[in-house]
Motif scaffolding. Structure first.
Motif, PDB file in Angstrom:
ATOM      1  N   LEU A 206       0.821  -1.167   0.263  1.00  0.00           N
ATOM      2  CA  LEU A 206       0.186   0.120   0.172  1.00  0.00           C
ATOM      3  C   LEU A 206       1.044   1.413   0.024  1.00  0.00           C
ATOM      4  CD1 LEU A 206      -2.766   0.979   0.129  1.00  0.00           C
ATOM      5  CD2 LEU A 206      -2.691   0.929   2.674  1.00  0.00           C
ATOM      6  N   PHE A 207       2.022   1.343   0.877  1.00  0.00           N
ATOM      7  CA  PHE A 207       2.841   2.543   0.966  1.00  0.00           C
ATOM      8  C   PHE A 207       3.592   2.694  -0.138  1.00  0.00           C
ATOM      9  CE2 PHE A 207       1.220   1.591   5.366  1.00  0.00           C
ATOM     10  CZ  PHE A 207       0.278   2.526   5.382  1.00  0.00           C
ATOM     11  N   ASP A 208       3.666   1.770  -1.149  1.00  0.00           N
ATOM     12  CA  ASP A 208       4.460   2.006  -2.180  1.00  0.00           C
ATOM     13  C   ASP A 208       3.471   3.158  -3.294  1.00  0.00           C
ATOM     14  OD1 ASP A 208       6.526   0.142  -1.507  1.00  0.00           O
ATOM     15  OD2 ASP A 208       5.370  -1.379  -2.608  1.00  0.00           O
ATOM     16  N   VAL A 209       2.249   3.201  -2.821  1.00  0.00           N
ATOM     17  CA  VAL A 209       1.646   3.971  -3.845  1.00  0.00           C
ATOM     18  C   VAL A 209       1.009   4.986  -3.249  1.00  0.00           C
ATOM     19  CG1 VAL A 209       1.255   1.998  -5.427  1.00  0.00           C
ATOM     20  CG2 VAL A 209      -0.347   2.211  -3.855  1.00  0.00           C
ATOM     21  N   VAL A 210       0.619   5.093  -1.902  1.00  0.00           N
ATOM     22  CA  VAL A 210       0.165   6.186  -1.177  1.00  0.00           C
ATOM     23  C   VAL A 210       0.906   6.630  -0.034  1.00  0.00           C
ATOM     24  CG1 VAL A 210      -2.383   5.503  -1.856  1.00  0.00           C
ATOM     25  CG2 VAL A 210      -1.172   4.791   0.169  1.00  0.00           C
ATOM     26  N   GLU A 211       0.832   7.729   0.453  1.00  0.00           N
ATOM     27  CA  GLU A 211       1.596   8.163   1.602  1.00  0.00           C
ATOM     28  C   GLU A 211       0.713   7.666   3.052  1.00  0.00           C
ATOM     29  OE1 GLU A 211       4.354   9.796   2.077  1.00  0.00           O
ATOM     30  OE2 GLU A 211       4.415   9.636  -0.137  1.00  0.00           O
ATOM     31  N   PRO A 212       1.712   7.361   3.938  1.00  0.00           N
ATOM     32  CA  PRO A 212       0.882   6.949   5.233  1.00  0.00           C
ATOM     33  C   PRO A 212       0.556   8.106   6.067  1.00  0.00           C
ATOM     34  CG  PRO A 212       3.561   6.702   5.361  1.00  0.00           C
ATOM     35  CD  PRO A 212       3.046   7.184   3.888  1.00  0.00           C
ATOM     36  N   GLY A 213      -0.488   7.699   6.829  1.00  0.00           N
ATOM     37  CA  GLY A 213      -0.955   8.938   7.542  1.00  0.00           C
ATOM     38  C   GLY A 213      -1.544  10.189   6.969  1.00  0.00           C
ATOM     39  N   GLY A 214      -1.983   9.823   5.699  1.00  0.00           N
ATOM     40  CA  GLY A 214      -2.617  10.931   4.794  1.00  0.00           C
ATOM     41  C   GLY A 214      -4.231  10.960   4.607  1.00  0.00           C
ATOM     42  N   TYR A 215      -4.613  10.088   5.488  1.00  0.00           N
ATOM     43  CA  TYR A 215      -6.441   9.936   5.208  1.00  0.00           C
ATOM     44  C   TYR A 215      -7.240  10.166   6.389  1.00  0.00           C
ATOM     45  CZ  TYR A 215      -4.478   8.808   0.514  1.00  0.00           C
ATOM     46  OH  TYR A 215      -3.910   8.788  -0.654  1.00  0.00           O
ATOM     47  N   ASP A 216      -8.187  10.898   6.024  1.00  0.00           N
ATOM     48  CA  ASP A 216      -9.308  10.952   7.352  1.00  0.00           C
ATOM     49  C   ASP A 216     -10.105   9.980   7.359  1.00  0.00           C
ATOM     50  OD1 ASP A 216      -8.913  13.943   7.837  1.00  0.00           O
ATOM     51  OD2 ASP A 216      -9.471  13.919   5.702  1.00  0.00           O
ATOM     52  N   ALA A 217     -10.337   8.840   6.547  1.00  0.00           N
ATOM     53  CA  ALA A 217     -10.806   7.634   6.291  1.00  0.00           C
ATOM     54  C   ALA A 217     -10.649   6.658   5.529  1.00  0.00           C
ATOM     55  CB  ALA A 217     -12.318   7.854   6.270  1.00  0.00           C
ATOM     56  N   VAL A 218     -10.423   5.389   5.697  1.00  0.00           N
ATOM     57  CA  VAL A 218      -9.997   4.502   5.066  1.00  0.00           C
ATOM     58  C   VAL A 218     -10.921   3.404   4.871  1.00  0.00           C
ATOM     59  CG1 VAL A 218      -8.220   2.460   4.748  1.00  0.00           C
ATOM     60  CG2 VAL A 218      -7.395   4.807   5.442  1.00  0.00           C
ATOM     61  N   LEU A 219     -11.316   2.777   3.619  1.00  0.00           N
ATOM     62  CA  LEU A 219     -12.205   1.827   3.605  1.00  0.00           C
ATOM     63  C   LEU A 219     -11.415   0.672   3.106  1.00  0.00           C
ATOM     64  CD1 LEU A 219     -14.166   4.391   3.251  1.00  0.00           C
ATOM     65  CD2 LEU A 219     -15.263   3.161   1.284  1.00  0.00           C
ATOM     66  N   CYS A 220     -11.826  -0.489   3.722  1.00  0.00           N
ATOM     67  CA  CYS A 220     -11.088  -1.651   3.619  1.00  0.00           C
ATOM     68  C   CYS A 220     -12.227  -2.764   3.128  1.00  0.00           C
ATOM     69  CB  CYS A 220     -10.060  -1.902   4.587  1.00  0.00           C
ATOM     70  SG  CYS A 220      -8.905  -3.410   4.259  1.00  0.00           S
ATOM     71  N   HIS A 221     -12.740  -2.763   2.398  1.00  0.00           N
ATOM     72  CA  HIS A 221     -13.923  -3.649   2.012  1.00  0.00           C
ATOM     73  C   HIS A 221     -13.566  -4.772   0.917  1.00  0.00           C
ATOM     74  CE1 HIS A 221     -16.904   0.092   2.856  1.00  0.00           C
ATOM     75  NE2 HIS A 221     -16.251  -0.280   3.958  1.00  0.00           N
ATOM     76  N   GLY A 222     -13.685  -6.132   1.670  1.00  0.00           N
ATOM     77  CA  GLY A 222     -13.612  -7.218   0.675  1.00  0.00           C
ATOM     78  C   GLY A 222     -12.069  -7.275   0.329  1.00  0.00           C
ATOM     79  N   VAL A 223     -11.277  -7.148   1.364  1.00  0.00           N
ATOM     80  CA  VAL A 223      -9.972  -7.199   1.032  1.00  0.00           C
ATOM     81  C   VAL A 223      -9.192  -8.070   2.051  1.00  0.00           C
ATOM     82  CG1 VAL A 223      -7.727  -6.035   1.208  1.00  0.00           C
ATOM     83  CG2 VAL A 223      -9.376  -4.528   0.559  1.00  0.00           C
ATOM     84  N   LEU A 224      -9.543  -8.472   3.278  1.00  0.00           N
ATOM     85  CA  LEU A 224      -8.960  -9.380   3.980  1.00  0.00           C
ATOM     86  C   LEU A 224      -9.136 -10.879   3.678  1.00  0.00           C
ATOM     87  CD1 LEU A 224      -9.545  -7.660   7.561  1.00  0.00           C
ATOM     88  CD2 LEU A 224      -7.617  -7.453   6.031  1.00  0.00           C
ATOM     89  N   GLU A 225     -10.197 -11.224   2.893  1.00  0.00           N
ATOM     90  CA  GLU A 225     -10.339 -12.463   2.499  1.00  0.00           C
ATOM     91  C   GLU A 225      -9.362 -13.065   1.671  1.00  0.00           C
ATOM     92  OE1 GLU A 225     -14.565 -10.469   2.564  1.00  0.00           O
ATOM     93  OE2 GLU A 225     -12.430  -9.802   2.385  1.00  0.00           O
ATOM     94  N   TYR A 226      -8.545 -12.008   0.828  1.00  0.00           N
ATOM     95  CA  TYR A 226      -7.903 -12.501  -0.165  1.00  0.00           C
ATOM     96  C   TYR A 226      -6.368 -12.252  -0.083  1.00  0.00           C
ATOM     97  CZ  TYR A 226     -12.300 -12.788  -2.591  1.00  0.00           C
ATOM     98  OH  TYR A 226     -13.636 -12.799  -2.830  1.00  0.00           O
ATOM     99  N   VAL A 227      -5.991 -11.326   0.906  1.00  0.00           N
ATOM    100  CA  VAL A 227      -4.566 -11.164   1.339  1.00  0.00           C
ATOM    101  C   VAL A 227      -3.994 -12.474   1.788  1.00  0.00           C
ATOM    102  CG1 VAL A 227      -4.989  -8.772   1.407  1.00  0.00           C
ATOM    103  CG2 VAL A 227      -4.964  -9.868   3.217  1.00  0.00           C
ATOM    104  N   ASP A 228      -2.835 -12.497   1.861  1.00  0.00           N
ATOM    105  CA  ASP A 228      -1.829 -13.542   2.623  1.00  0.00           C
ATOM    106  C   ASP A 228      -1.962 -13.319   3.854  1.00  0.00           C
ATOM    107  OD1 ASP A 228      -1.404 -14.591   0.108  1.00  0.00           O
ATOM    108  OD2 ASP A 228       0.434 -13.833  -0.179  1.00  0.00           O
ATOM    109  N   ASP A 229      -1.718 -12.032   4.696  1.00  0.00           N
ATOM    110  CA  ASP A 229      -1.673 -11.909   5.931  1.00  0.00           C
ATOM    111  C   ASP A 229      -2.706 -10.791   6.314  1.00  0.00           C
ATOM    112  OD1 ASP A 229      -1.082 -11.293   8.450  1.00  0.00           O
ATOM    113  OD2 ASP A 229       1.025 -11.009   8.097  1.00  0.00           O
TER     114      ASP A 229
END
Length: 251
Positions: free
Chosen positions: A95-118
């Protein structure tokens, strides 16, 4: 339930959208700004990103699929919010290869955890993108809903397999790599230091009701939406929901 800014009144998005819309409104009031910076990880074609942009917020969508991002840009243009939606190819792991850390007021993480390795890393990265007092909206597949659905379809062995499998899968043909209980999701969030504000069951009844009934019975869609909304916050129904939604805030 008549807000024209939300996505089409669908059983798949209505409960989450109402919760998310209220959370964004409260975050904007607390921040003293009309427009928030919102990150949508795995946001695909913009089911949530475009309606969020229509509320006036700036949305960055990170997704690994170039085809999905192309569809997102087209959808944003058709909705008149192309200037408020940014499409970025990437994934939760990097994620932080493409966006800056600590830069967002809200983060949506929808339908992601099912598919990530960790999954724990996926949540940590989502949280790492938040500003102080930022809001996390987490949506993932629920274990109980899959067990119930397989059992009601007569696939009793598969239902039992899902119960005993560490990832909550019912068999080799299961298209979902991983499912969660409400306790597992809240623990993943709490371990990052965020305060869990609410947990909602999503699609508690919708996937069990015959579609023909909803489509043909007068008033059935609205009544079912109201039932879903009423049951969403009841812990007793979390264990049978198709999806689970966790809303949390950074201190």
């Amino acid at each position: 339930m008549s807000d024209p800014l939300r996505p089409r009144a669908s059983l798949r998005t209505a409960v989450v959208w109402e919760v998310l819309k209220d959370a964004l409104e409260h975050r904007a009031e607390a921040a003293g700004r009309d427009a928030l910076d919102v990150l949508d990880t795995g946001g695909g074609t913009g089911n949530f990103a475009v309606p969020v942009a229509r509320l006036g917020h700036r949305v960055t969508v990170v997704d690994p699929s170039p085809n999905a991002l192309f569809a997102l840009e087209r959808r944003a243009a058709e909705a008149g919010v192309a200037d408020r939606v940014r499409a970025v190819q990437g994934d939760a792991h990097g994620l932080f290869d493409v966006v800056e850390p600590g830069g967002y007021d809200a983060v949506l993480c929808h339908g992601v955890l099912e598919y990530v390795d960790d999954p724990a890393e996926g949540v940590r990265n989502a949280v790492g993108a938040l500003r102080p007092a930022g809001t996390l909206s987490l949506l993932a597949a629920g274990l109980g809903g899959a067990v119930l659905a397989r059992a009601l379809a007569g696939h009793f062995t598969e239902a039992k397999n899902a119960l005993s499998d560490p990832a909550g899968r019912w068999g080799d043909g299961d298209p979902v790599p991983r499912r969660f209980t409400a306790e597992q999701l809240t623990e993943l969030v709490s371990d990052t230091g965020l305060r869990v504000g609410a947990v909602h069951g999503v699609r508690i009844f919708a996937d069990l009701v015959p579609g023909v009934l909803v489509d043909t019975e007068p008033g059935a869609m609205d009544a079912l939406l109201k039932l879903e909304a009423a049951a969403a916050e009841q812990p007793a129904f979390h264990s049978v929901a198709t999806q689970l939604h966790v809303l949390a805030e950074r201190g």
